[in-house]
Scaffold this motif. Structure first.
Motif, PDB file in Angstrom:
ATOM      1  N   LEU A  83       0.584  -1.215   0.153  1.00 11.69           N
ATOM      2  CA  LEU A  83      -0.038   0.043   0.137  1.00 11.69           C
ATOM      3  C   LEU A  83       1.173   1.458   0.058  1.00 11.69           C
ATOM      4  CD1 LEU A  83      -2.608  -0.954   2.547  1.00 11.69           C
ATOM      5  CD2 LEU A  83      -2.745  -0.498  -0.354  1.00 11.69           C
ATOM      6  N   ARG A  90      -2.863   8.543  -2.722  1.00 11.97           N
ATOM      7  CA  ARG A  90      -2.676   7.339  -3.751  1.00 11.97           C
ATOM      8  C   ARG A  90      -3.760   6.474  -3.396  1.00 11.97           C
ATOM      9  NH1 ARG A  90      -0.207  11.274  -7.240  1.00 11.97           N
ATOM     10  NH2 ARG A  90      -1.079  10.575  -9.123  1.00 11.97           N
ATOM     11  N   TRP A  91      -4.395   6.112  -2.815  1.00  9.24           N
ATOM     12  CA  TRP A  91      -4.931   5.342  -2.493  1.00  9.24           C
ATOM     13  C   TRP A  91      -6.583   5.647  -3.378  1.00  9.24           C
ATOM     14  CZ3 TRP A  91      -3.958   5.367   3.200  1.00  9.24           C
ATOM     15  CH2 TRP A  91      -2.744   4.955   3.281  1.00  9.24           C
ATOM     16  N   ASP A  92      -7.354   7.002  -3.374  1.00  9.89           N
ATOM     17  CA  ASP A  92      -7.973   6.982  -3.574  1.00  9.89           C
ATOM     18  C   ASP A  92      -8.315   6.990  -5.500  1.00  9.89           C
ATOM     19  OD1 ASP A  92     -10.721   7.800  -5.030  1.00  9.89           O
ATOM     20  OD2 ASP A  92     -10.456   9.864  -3.805  1.00  9.89           O
ATOM     21  N   ASN A 145      -8.467  10.271   4.306  1.00 13.61           N
ATOM     22  CA  ASN A 145      -7.429  10.341   4.463  1.00 13.61           C
ATOM     23  C   ASN A 145      -7.071  10.146   6.008  1.00 13.61           C
ATOM     24  OD1 ASN A 145      -6.571  10.458   1.613  1.00 13.61           O
ATOM     25  ND2 ASN A 145      -7.189  11.970   1.467  1.00 13.61           N
ATOM     26  N   ARG A 197      -3.876  -2.206  -8.196  1.00  9.62           N
ATOM     27  CA  ARG A 197      -2.804  -1.874  -7.785  1.00  9.62           C
ATOM     28  C   ARG A 197      -2.257  -1.303  -9.254  1.00  9.62           C
ATOM     29  NH1 ARG A 197       2.136  -2.930  -4.105  1.00  9.62           N
ATOM     30  NH2 ARG A 197       2.728  -4.013  -5.695  1.00  9.62           N
ATOM     31  N   ASN A 216      -1.559   4.141  -8.735  1.00  3.96           N
ATOM     32  CA  ASN A 216      -2.435   4.555  -7.874  1.00  3.96           C
ATOM     33  C   ASN A 216      -3.764   2.873  -7.574  1.00  3.96           C
ATOM     34  OD1 ASN A 216      -2.323   6.670 -10.078  1.00  3.96           O
ATOM     35  ND2 ASN A 216      -3.789   7.378  -8.177  1.00  3.96           N
ATOM     36  N   PHE A 217      -4.547   3.128  -7.510  1.00  4.26           N
ATOM     37  CA  PHE A 217      -5.630   2.422  -7.569  1.00  4.26           C
ATOM     38  C   PHE A 217      -6.225   2.598  -7.823  1.00  4.26           C
ATOM     39  CE2 PHE A 217      -3.002   0.887  -4.015  1.00  4.26           C
ATOM     40  CZ  PHE A 217      -3.338  -0.627  -3.527  1.00  4.26           C
TER      41      PHE A 217
END
Length: 271
Positions: free
Chosen positions: A85, A143-145, A173, A252, A260-261
């Motif tokens: 992650l 950068r998970w969104d 976040n 990912r 990113n995802f």
């Protein structure tokens, strides 16, 4: 004794808990997850020795970030291979640990524009928990969104230009940052060497993906951990007995030098 609570009361309770958890996000000024194997082992051993059943937040957090059992193969010095992650390695001056320390401790986003009223901590969290996200906050992210996957070809202007730069949902976040400690990292042998993985995580020919269940009934943290770690999480109907309705999965992806995802998709229909 149980009672009904309002959204505001729940958000206030979440804010109190988040404030306590945020105190654990201290990494001695280190910006990136680039510990040597020796330093990682010593830090984990030190925190494990200091932990107890009631006070284990720090070691849980570190145990979700790295293990001395998984290191990168292409380095002269043995450097840990961090959680899948971790998408920030300094590219574009974006540093993972620096943000992981700062974001949970920023109670509310900065006010944008003169004369505008800022959100309180509780309002910020309430927006993230109970309302549609508008992503209008000018704060750092991880950068998970999927909405942070901004590409020149799909935008009217330069995504680094303040006029076009995408905003974030700050409350989300903050919650994601402290929730990371739940996703414990464990080394596994894959493709000829030891690599890191996390509960809910998986690797295939397309790379890393993260899966999580959508359940019908209220669940405790222990129950959620059990669902994420279940060996049949990604198998159709396997968790129906745990009131899971379906499972979703996000991949990912790499976009140039950034990661990113993807947007999550429904993986399995349960029952």
């Amino acid at each position: 004794m149980t009672r009904t609570v309002t959204q505001e009361e729940l958000a206030a309770s979440v804010a109190d808990g988040l404030e306590r958890l945020a105190e654990l996000h201290e990494f001695d000024g280190r910006k990136d997850l680039n510990y040597s194997r020796t330093d990682c082992r010593e830090l984990l051993r030190q925190e494990a020795a200091a932990a107890s059943v009631q006070q284990r937040g720090q070691v849980d957090l570190l145990g979700a970030l790295m293990s001395d059992g998984a290191t990168k193969p292409d380095k002269k010095e043995e450097i840990i291979d961090p959680t899948p992650l971790c998408l920030l390695y300094g590219q574009g001056h974006q540093h993972f640990l620096e943000r992981l320390a700062a974001v949970p401790n920023q109670a509310a986003p900065a006010v944008k524009g003169k004369g505008k009223k800022g959100l309180s901590t509780v309002e910020c969290l309430s927006q993230a928990l109970f309302h549609p996200w508008h992503r209008e906050d000018d704060t750092s992210s991880f950068r998970w969104d999927p909405e942070e996957d901004v590409r020149y070809a799909l935008m009217a202007g330069d995504p680094t230009d303040p006029a076009y730069k995408a905003g974030t949902q700050h409350g989300a976040n903050r919650l994601a940052a402290v929730g990371l400690a739940v996703l414990t990292l464990a080394p596994e042998r894959r493709a000829g060497r030891v690599r890191p993985n996390i509960v809910g995580g998986g690797f295939d020919s397309e790379g890393f993906s993260f899966a999580w269940p959508i359940w019908r009934e209220p669940a405790t943290l222990s129950a959620i951990r059990a669902m994420l770690a279940h060996p049949e999480l990604r198998q159709n109907s396997a968790l129906a007995h745990m009131s899971v309705d379906h499972v979703v999965l996000a991949r990912r992806i790499s976009v140039g030098k950034f990661m990113n995802f993807s947007r999550a998709r429904r993986l399995a229909t349960i029952g």
